[in-house]
Write a protein that holds these residues in place. Sequence first.
Motif, PDB file in Angstrom:
ATOM      1  N   LEU A 244      62.828   7.335   3.699  1.00 26.06           N
ATOM      2  CA  LEU A 244      63.573   6.533   2.729  1.00 26.06           C
ATOM      3  C   LEU A 244      64.285   5.366   3.402  1.00 26.06           C
ATOM      4  O   LEU A 244      64.353   4.271   2.847  1.00 26.06           O
ATOM      5  CB  LEU A 244      64.574   7.406   1.981  1.00 26.06           C
ATOM      6  N   ARG A 245      64.817   5.596   4.604  1.00 25.99           N
ATOM      7  CA  ARG A 245      65.476   4.494   5.315  1.00 25.99           C
ATOM      8  C   ARG A 245      64.490   3.384   5.658  1.00 25.99           C
ATOM      9  O   ARG A 245      64.860   2.214   5.730  1.00 25.99           O
ATOM     10  CB  ARG A 245      66.153   5.022   6.586  1.00 25.99           C
ATOM     11  N   ARG A 246      63.227   3.741   5.864  1.00 29.29           N
ATOM     12  CA  ARG A 246      62.181   2.742   6.153  1.00 29.29           C
ATOM     13  C   ARG A 246      61.587   2.168   4.871  1.00 29.29           C
ATOM     14  O   ARG A 246      60.663   1.367   4.938  1.00 29.29           O
ATOM     15  CB  ARG A 246      61.057   3.362   6.976  1.00 29.29           C
ATOM     16  N   ASP A 247      62.087   2.622   3.714  1.00 32.65           N
ATOM     17  CA  ASP A 247      61.531   2.236   2.415  1.00 32.65           C
ATOM     18  C   ASP A 247      60.071   2.668   2.301  1.00 32.65           C
ATOM     19  O   ASP A 247      59.275   2.018   1.619  1.00 32.65           O
ATOM     20  CB  ASP A 247      61.667   0.728   2.186  1.00 32.65           C
ATOM     21  N   ASP A 248      59.741   3.773   2.932  1.00 30.60           N
ATOM     22  CA  ASP A 248      58.395   4.350   2.873  1.00 30.60           C
ATOM     23  C   ASP A 248      58.404   5.436   1.801  1.00 30.60           C
ATOM     24  O   ASP A 248      58.590   6.617   2.091  1.00 30.60           O
ATOM     25  CB  ASP A 248      58.012   4.927   4.238  1.00 30.60           C
ATOM     26  N   LEU A 249      58.229   5.034   0.554  1.00 29.90           N
ATOM     27  CA  LEU A 249      58.325   5.991  -0.542  1.00 29.90           C
ATOM     28  C   LEU A 249      57.187   7.001  -0.502  1.00 29.90           C
ATOM     29  O   LEU A 249      57.384   8.176  -0.833  1.00 29.90           O
ATOM     30  CB  LEU A 249      58.330   5.253  -1.885  1.00 29.90           C
ATOM     31  N   LEU A 250      55.997   6.564  -0.109  1.00 31.19           N
ATOM     32  CA  LEU A 250      54.884   7.512  -0.008  1.00 31.19           C
ATOM     33  C   LEU A 250      55.177   8.563   1.053  1.00 31.19           C
ATOM     34  O   LEU A 250      54.876   9.753   0.872  1.00 31.19           O
ATOM     35  CB  LEU A 250      53.582   6.779   0.312  1.00 31.19           C
ATOM     36  N   GLY A 251      55.758   8.146   2.162  1.00 32.63           N
ATOM     37  CA  GLY A 251      56.114   9.108   3.201  1.00 32.63           C
ATOM     38  C   GLY A 251      57.183  10.072   2.727  1.00 32.63           C
ATOM     39  O   GLY A 251      57.130  11.275   3.019  1.00 32.63           O
ATOM     40  N   ALA A 252      58.177   9.569   1.982  1.00 35.94           N
ATOM     41  CA  ALA A 252      59.237  10.440   1.483  1.00 35.94           C
ATOM     42  C   ALA A 252      58.687  11.484   0.521  1.00 35.94           C
ATOM     43  O   ALA A 252      59.193  12.610   0.447  1.00 35.94           O
ATOM     44  CB  ALA A 252      60.315   9.607   0.798  1.00 35.94           C
ATOM     45  N   ALA A 253      57.655  11.109  -0.233  1.00 30.35           N
ATOM     46  CA  ALA A 253      57.052  12.040  -1.191  1.00 30.35           C
ATOM     47  C   ALA A 253      55.878  12.810  -0.604  1.00 30.35           C
ATOM     48  O   ALA A 253      55.274  13.634  -1.299  1.00 30.35           O
ATOM     49  CB  ALA A 253      56.586  11.273  -2.429  1.00 30.35           C
ATOM     50  N   GLY A 254      55.538  12.548   0.659  1.00 32.09           N
ATOM     51  CA  GLY A 254      54.422  13.249   1.293  1.00 32.09           C
ATOM     52  C   GLY A 254      53.078  12.865   0.721  1.00 32.09           C
ATOM     53  O   GLY A 254      52.205  13.716   0.528  1.00 32.09           O
TER      54      GLY A 254
END
Length: 403
Positions: A244-254
Amino acid sequence: MPFRPEREAPPTAGLPLRLADLRGDVPAPLTALAAHWLGTDGAQLECSGTAALTVALRTLSEHARSRTEVAIPAFTCPLVPLAVRRAGLVPRLVDLSPGHFDMDPDRLAAACGERTLAVVPTHLGGRLADVTTANAIAHAAGALTVEDAAQALGARSGERFAGTLGDVGFFSLAAGKGLSIFEGGLLVSRDAAWRERFARTSRRIARWHPVWEARRMIELTGYAALYRPRGLGLAYGRPMRRALRRDDLLGAAGEHFDPDFPLHRVGRWRQSVGARAFARLPPFIAATTAQAQSRLPALATLPGVTVFRDDGGTWPYFMLLLPDRTTRDAVLARLWSSRHGVARMFIHALPGYDYLGGMAGGDDVPNAHDFAARTLTITNSPWLDDPAFEHVCSVIEAVLVSR
């Protein structure tokens, strides 16, 4: 003083494993236990729900080679169209009913024709899709239904279980699901001939892969150790907040998925872990259902919010539809990075994932985009205690009132 990690609630209510699940006697094979519970004559174990879908579609396509399309909802897990393509087929996206996760019946009927091999009605978060209508539309077009019950193991429609309502059904045993062997999937059908064909396909395309199985064994051991209130911060919370800090929403949601996902056999040890834990699944579902029923009234008071509910479903999490994207995002800005199990189900409607590329029907799915923009989930894990749940509700209410 020794370091003590903070408590964290998972985004879904999964059945925790116990030390006793990792060793000891096995009551019966996992597939036999699942088939008996589901009321089917057999169940087939694959290395993931995605693999189970791939096996099913590959088998169906070999017996109807002129049919190359699979109708799927335009809002679902991105692994579904990846499985369709891995089976050598074409995903055709179907828009949702307004304000709902299920496919619009008229749009589904228009999408089905002589090239349709299968329709994939999809249950989400333990909530039930209308498989009866999907069956009627698919069969009228000469197609079959492959029921996506990946998030609905144990859900019922009347006297029958989700996953057994269509021609074929599959379930996920991934991390965080009701029953987990870290990665796994069950494939079922009422038709004995199809079950035999699925088994032959699996033997051909899902070979023994010792490296993958060794990796899954290590991951399952870690899951058993860390799927605890004070272990989830390390296994789930830290990576999620870092993304989330990287604004990587796909990563945050896996949701960084690989089209070359694994296809391999599941080893005996992981099967035995699932078999030992299986007896605790029905009472766990009953307990989380009771908790959900006690918390639904508080969610129902939130102004302008739709809380999805039905009779017979399971409750891994609550699925909420907020009035608009701005309000949903404001809630998530305050709660997604918290330790209270608030998250997003899928980041986009399927056309929004760049790695999926273009898909038939993807240029006209406004309801799916709207649904993706306004939904969020709240865990129904027993580890989200009453004060934490009340805090989540108060934050949502405060955001709604301020708009």
